[in-house]
Design a protein around this motif. Sequence first.
Motif, mmCIF file in Angstrom:
data_model
loop_
_atom_site.group_PDB
_atom_site.id
_atom_site.type_symbol
_atom_site.label_atom_id
_atom_site.label_comp_id
_atom_site.label_asym_id
_atom_site.label_seq_id
_atom_site.Cartn_x
_atom_site.Cartn_y
_atom_site.Cartn_z
ATOM 1 N N THR A 187 76.645 -9.596 67.228
ATOM 2 C CA THR A 187 76.609 -8.398 67.620
ATOM 3 C C THR A 187 76.811 -8.032 69.595
ATOM 4 O O THR A 187 76.789 -7.037 69.492
ATOM 5 N N GLN B 7 69.874 -16.355 68.305
ATOM 6 C CA GLN B 7 71.000 -15.848 68.426
ATOM 7 C C GLN B 7 72.451 -17.130 68.067
ATOM 8 O O GLN B 7 72.137 -18.057 68.356
ATOM 9 N N LEU C 41 74.540 -10.485 58.128
ATOM 10 C CA LEU C 41 74.522 -10.429 59.437
ATOM 11 C C LEU C 41 75.347 -9.634 59.937
ATOM 12 O O LEU C 41 77.157 -10.437 59.520
ATOM 13 N N ALA D 62 75.494 -13.574 66.737
ATOM 14 C CA ALA D 62 75.253 -12.914 66.354
ATOM 15 C C ALA D 62 73.163 -13.081 66.185
ATOM 16 O O ALA D 62 73.049 -14.153 66.824
ATOM 17 N N THR D 63 72.121 -12.756 66.391
ATOM 18 C CA THR D 63 70.971 -12.412 66.394
ATOM 19 C C THR D 63 70.672 -12.509 64.549
ATOM 20 O O THR D 63 70.834 -11.452 63.745
ATOM 21 N N LEU D 64 69.378 -13.357 64.774
ATOM 22 C CA LEU D 64 68.422 -14.054 63.618
ATOM 23 C C LEU D 64 67.896 -13.714 63.854
ATOM 24 O O LEU D 64 66.704 -14.711 64.994
ATOM 25 N N ARG E 221 80.624 -9.225 58.000
ATOM 26 C CA ARG E 221 79.463 -9.849 57.470
ATOM 27 C C ARG E 221 79.525 -11.939 57.618
ATOM 28 O O ARG E 221 80.410 -12.092 56.902
ATOM 29 N N ALA F 38 70.759 -16.763 56.179
ATOM 30 C CA ALA F 38 71.111 -15.807 56.584
ATOM 31 C C ALA F 38 72.067 -15.169 55.484
ATOM 32 O O ALA F 38 73.306 -15.915 55.620
#
Length: 288
Positions: A242, A194, A239, A259-261, A224, A236
């Motif tokens: 989350t 994350q 995204l 944010a999860t990646l 975003r 990325a």
Amino acid sequence: MLVFRMHGIGKGRALLLAALCTIGLMVSADAETLEFDGQVEAVHQADVYSRAEGIVAEVLVAQGDSVDAGTVLARLQQDVPKLKVAVSEARLARANALLEQAHGRLARIQRLTTSGTASDVALTEAKTDLVLAEAAQRAKSAELSLARTSLDDTVIRAPIAGFVEDPRVRVGALLEFSSGDPPIFQIVNLDPVQIVYEVPYKIRLRQMKESGASTADEFLQTVRLQVMTTDGELLARGLVPTATAVWVEPDTGTIRVWATLENSAGVLRPGMRVRVLSEVIKSGSATQ
């Protein structure tokens, strides 16, 4: 496009935040992009402790080893726990025999009572003996389960899949229960990770108002993100955050955002610094 750079991680952010709030925010017709300093954190991480006390007999993993959930990390000496299991098994066997004997005696007394050759007192005693035998059998069964659990606890396993980090146990060491001791292993899963960054809450409130979102969760769906290395390499794009913290940092006035990646290659590591560019999508156009 108007770009602000905010340092969302670390100390000394209050002066930067104050300067930004003093300047104010100019929103262009296209989009306003905010840039934040972020940090990579593990989504799944587990501290491993021993539930059993004893001498370490084996350590089967080392720093950086990849393990699956359930992989044996270490074993304690098992001689005493095995003896306790054997004793409990013998006691349960005796309790089972006494219970079977109590069932047989009650059956005989009931037959004799029906034929009039046994008293009601004898019948009552036989029923009581059966109840006591059943209770004793349950106690010995629980005792055996406890002994087997203690034996199982001498085998220390990985609770999740991941990489072994910071092992703190060696063969011959004595493990004891202590809430103040560090974990003997850490297991860190690198996929996913994350991205964590901090947004001035004053800006967040304005963004929510402009986006028309009525809740924090609804607003996050309009955000975003682009994530880059500190050298500018794109990691990325697009995204969606989350989660967000429920409290505001009192010293900085910022709120944490996650944010999860996906990180199947394991390139991103916890503690790594990244750059986060944030835009808000509104009515088909990028606005902030």
